[in-house]
Each structure stands twice: as C-alpha cells, then as structure tokens.
Design a protein around this motif. Structure first.
Motif, PDB file in Angstrom:
ATOM      1  N   GLN A  56       2.280  20.776   1.662  1.00 62.75           N
ATOM      2  CA  GLN A  56       2.060  20.978   3.091  1.00 62.75           C
ATOM      3  C   GLN A  56       0.593  21.290   3.375  1.00 62.75           C
ATOM      4  N   ARG A  57      -0.036  22.088   2.500  1.00 61.34           N
ATOM      5  CA  ARG A  57      -1.463  22.386   2.699  1.00 61.34           C
ATOM      6  C   ARG A  57      -2.300  21.119   2.593  1.00 61.34           C
ATOM      7  N   ASP A  58      -1.987  20.304   1.599  1.00 57.78           N
ATOM      8  CA  ASP A  58      -2.734  19.049   1.482  1.00 57.78           C
ATOM      9  C   ASP A  58      -2.515  18.166   2.703  1.00 57.78           C
ATOM     10  N   GLN A  59      -1.261  18.149   3.201  1.00 57.02           N
ATOM     11  CA  GLN A  59      -0.977  17.328   4.376  1.00 57.02           C
ATOM     12  C   GLN A  59      -1.691  17.871   5.612  1.00 57.02           C
ATOM     13  N   ARG A  60      -1.694  19.227   5.739  1.00 54.03           N
ATOM     14  CA  ARG A  60      -2.393  19.812   6.882  1.00 54.03           C
ATOM     15  C   ARG A  60      -3.890  19.537   6.812  1.00 54.03           C
ATOM     16  N   ALA A  61      -4.469  19.632   5.608  1.00 50.74           N
ATOM     17  CA  ALA A  61      -5.899  19.338   5.471  1.00 50.74           C
ATOM     18  C   ALA A  61      -6.187  17.880   5.835  1.00 50.74           C
ATOM     19  N   HIS A  62      -5.292  16.986   5.366  1.00 51.71           N
ATOM     20  CA  HIS A  62      -5.482  15.575   5.701  1.00 51.71           C
ATOM     21  C   HIS A  62      -5.328  15.341   7.201  1.00 51.71           C
ATOM     22  N   SER A  63      -4.328  16.020   7.796  1.00 50.75           N
ATOM     23  CA  SER A  63      -4.131  15.876   9.238  1.00 50.75           C
ATOM     24  C   SER A  63      -5.319  16.437  10.017  1.00 50.75           C
ATOM     25  N   LYS A  64      -5.854  17.589   9.535  1.00 45.56           N
ATOM     26  CA  LYS A  64      -7.015  18.173  10.200  1.00 45.56           C
ATOM     27  C   LYS A  64      -8.221  17.243  10.115  1.00 45.56           C
ATOM     28  N   GLN A  65      -8.388  16.622   8.952  1.00 45.30           N
ATOM     29  CA  GLN A  65      -9.493  15.679   8.802  1.00 45.30           C
ATOM     30  C   GLN A  65      -9.312  14.492   9.745  1.00 45.30           C
ATOM     31  N   GLN A  66      -8.060  13.992   9.829  1.00 46.89           N
ATOM     32  CA  GLN A  66      -7.804  12.891  10.748  1.00 46.89           C
ATOM     33  C   GLN A  66      -8.037  13.314  12.195  1.00 46.89           C
ATOM     34  N   SER A  93       4.636  24.101  -0.582  1.00 47.32           N
ATOM     35  CA  SER A  93       3.525  24.690   0.173  1.00 47.32           C
ATOM     36  C   SER A  93       2.225  23.977  -0.116  1.00 47.32           C
TER      37      SER A  93
END
Length: 398
Positions: A224-234, A221
């Motif tokens: 996934q949160r770190d990936q979602r934050a990175h994706s949101k930033q991108q 989790s």
C-alpha cells in the motif's frame, strides 16, 4: 553420570510436556493426523494436491502410498515414542498419475517432550521429497548437530514468517483427543482437564496465525505504501500538467482577446475574409467529395483488378498442375522406354554371344568336313565333299 542426567531430564520433559502420552514409550497407541491446507506449492494446470502419511521406522512397502484429500483424517496404527511421521505432498493429474512435490517429518519424541504431545492446526515448512534420506545416505552435508527435533522446532518458527515458502497446516493427536464431531476441532465447552491439556498446542497455533497475519499485514502495508507513493507521484505529475495546461489556456484566452480587439477594428475586412474563407471551405468540401467519389471508383477498379488477377493466378495454377502431370507422365514414359531399351540391349548382347558360338561351331564343322574329305581321298573314295563345303560356306548368320 551425564547419561543418567540426560535420561532423567528427558523423563521430566516427557512427564511435564506430554502428560496424556504417559507410558507411551513402552506402548503403541493409535494416532490421527490430518493436513488442513497446503500453501505456496507449485503444481501444474489441472493437477490436484493430495497428501500421504507414513511412519519412517516402518519397512517400506512395494505398493504406492495411499493418497488422501486435503482435510481427510488418516489413522496411524501402533505409533511409538521413536516413530517419525512423514507427511508427503503429491500432485495428482487428471489421469490419476501422481508425483511427489514435498514432504515434512514429525519426530514423535520431540513432539511429546517439547510440543505438549500435540499439533493443532500448526504450520510446518515443507522440503524436497527424499532430501534428508539422500543427504544422509551419501554424507554430503554437515547438519551442524541439528537433529530431526531441532529441524521441527525451526520449521515451527519459520513457517508463519516465510509467506512464499511451501508449507502445510497439520494436526496430529491421539484418537481420543478428537473433538465431539470426530474432527480435530476443539470447542470451548470441553471439560477443564481437556482444555488444560490442549492449551499449549492451541496457544502455539494461535501464535503462529498471529505471526502469519502480522507478516501478511506488513507485506500488504508495504504494497500500500508503494502504491500510495506511486499514486502521489502520478498526482504530482498530473498537477504539473494541469498547471501547464492552465497557463496555456490563459495565453490562448489573451491571444483570443487581442484577436477580438483586432477584429473589432477591422470588422469589415475580417467579414470579407471570413466570407472568402467560407467559400474556400465550400470549394474544399466539394473537392473533397469529388476526391472521395474518385477514390471509391479507384477502389472498385482495384477490386476488379484483384479479382481478374486471382482468376489469372488460378488459371495459371491449373496449367501448372496440368504441365506437372504431363511432365510426370513423360518421365514415366521415358523410364518405360529406358527399361525397354535396356531389355533390347540385353537381348542383342545375348544374340551376339549366340552368333559367336555358331561361328565357332561352323569353323569346327568345316574342319571336320575337310578332314573327312582328305580321309576319303586318301582311301580312294569319291565324295561330294565340295558341295557340302559350299553349303556350309554359303550359310550366313542372321
């Protein structure tokens, strides 16, 4: 009496926690142990994980321990209450050479009194091989009163939580506690007394795996949160870029509209300039083709020059090798001449020594002749000593 109370408490724990091991303190029983899986162990390329089992209270043997594969049953003969089962983890190379990687200890007294006398698919922490023996032998570390049983309890608690620490999944039970398949795998169709006896170890295994799954879920989790934050930033960055490009596109469209209006007003001039631009483009294209042809010719000349240079370099290398061979021959000739000159010099010195010796012999001979002549004259004898002396004087050394 405190000692009597402690013995009574231990007896109660023995009777309640490991009913299937009653009478175990005075008897020796056969047990079965198996290592199902090893995780987070550092092994080299091509190395395979093997395990060994022994009882620490037995005297050490000189032969190496028998290594078994993961999942292979191992029978322990004559296990007692005070026995400590040591599980060793090894890394075996392709050539058969093995090295110890980790180990864990299971005190049977604590297992019987505190853990229902069984381990069923239970995760335990691994430690460095021989660490306890080394520390105990030199007394470098104070364990704070922690016994082997306390260490086992701590290992049971920490193993499912420490995902990246070396750990092993182990089952240990009496031989008669094996499942119908001859493996430590219990089924729901087992008799009720057997299910009741196995309930505690089974529950402990289920709790461990639940904790391990929760830890893995939390880790996943977080990833996934770190990936979602990175994706949101991108995504935010891409939206800003798209907005900027949209603004730029609107500006270009506005410029194009103004240019079209200007071209409508100055249509003839624009067409003339367009024709001129087309002619200039054709001239530029012809010039580009000409330059491309000249470039191809220059590249061909460069290739020819390169081939000639390589040929000259190869010829020069051959000459250099020839000159080096001639130089080596000349050096060898000089060495031979030096040896010959040394030999002649030694021979000349030998002849000079021989000449000096002959000169000394000549002087001695002349003195003898002179003495002989004086003796003869004194005796009134006539000798041709003068001719002999002239013959000796006339003799010359080479």
């Amino acid at each position: 009496d405190l000692s009597l109370a402690a013995q009574m408490a231990e007896l109660v724990n023995l009777c309640t926690g490991g009913r299937q091991w009653l009478g175990f303190q005075s008897l020796k029983v056969d047990a079965v142990v198996v290592c199902h899986e090893v995780r987070s162990l550092e092994v080299g390329p091509g190395e395979k994980v093997r395990v060994s089992f022994k009882m620490a209270d037995r005297p050490l043997r000189e032969e190496p321990p028998r290594l078994v594969e993961i999942g292979e049953l191992y029978h322990l003969k004559g296990v007692q209450l005070d026995s400590i089962v040591t599980v060793g983890v090894w890394a075996m190379a392709n050539d058969g050479h093995s090295r110890p990687c980790a180990e864990l200890r299971i005190p049977m007294r604590h297992l019987i009194t505190k853990c229902d006398g069984l381990l069923y698919h239970t995760w335990l922490m691994l430690e460095s091989p021989g660490l306890d023996d080394s520390v105990a032998s030199i007394g470098l570390m104070d364990t704070g009163g922690m016994s082997a049983g306390d260490a086992l309890t701590q290992s049971l608690v920490n193993a499912p939580r420490q995902l990246y620490q070396p750990k092993a999944c182990v089952s240990l039970c009496k031989a008669e506690d094996l499942g119908p398949s001859g493996l430590p795998l219990w089924v729901a169709e087992a008799p009720r007394p057997q299910r009741v006896a196995h309930w505690g170890p089974l529950l402990r295994s289920q709790q461990q795996h639940a904790v391990m799954c929760a830890a893995q879920h939390l880790q996943s989790s977080q990833a996934q949160r770190d990936q979602r934050a990175h994706s949101k930033q991108q995504l935010t960055s891409m939206e800003e870029t798209a907005a900027a490009q949209d603004r730029e596109l609107q500006s270009l469209r506005e410029q194009l509209r103004h240019q079209q209006q200007s071209m409508g007003e100055e249509g003839h001039g624009q067409r003339a300039r367009l024709d001129e631009t087309s002619r200039a483009a054709e001239e530029q294209q012809a010039l580009s083709e000409k330059l491309s042809q000249e470039l191809a010719e220059v590249q061909g000349e460069l290739e020819n020059i390169g081939e000639e240079a390589n040929t000259k370099i190869e010829t020069a290398n051959c000459k250099i090798r020839t000159l080096r061979a001639e130089r080596d021959d000349a050096v060898r000739d000089v060495e031979k001449q030096s040896v010959e000159a040394k030999r002649l010099s030694d021979e000349r010195d030998s002849l000079a020594d021989e000449k000096a010796k002959l000169a000394e012999q000549k002087q001695a001979l002349m003195k003898i002749v002179e003495d002989l002549h004086q003796t003869c004259v004194s005796a009134g004898l006539q000798m041709s000593a003068r001719s002999a002396r002239k013959s000796i004087d006339s003799f010359k050394f080479p």
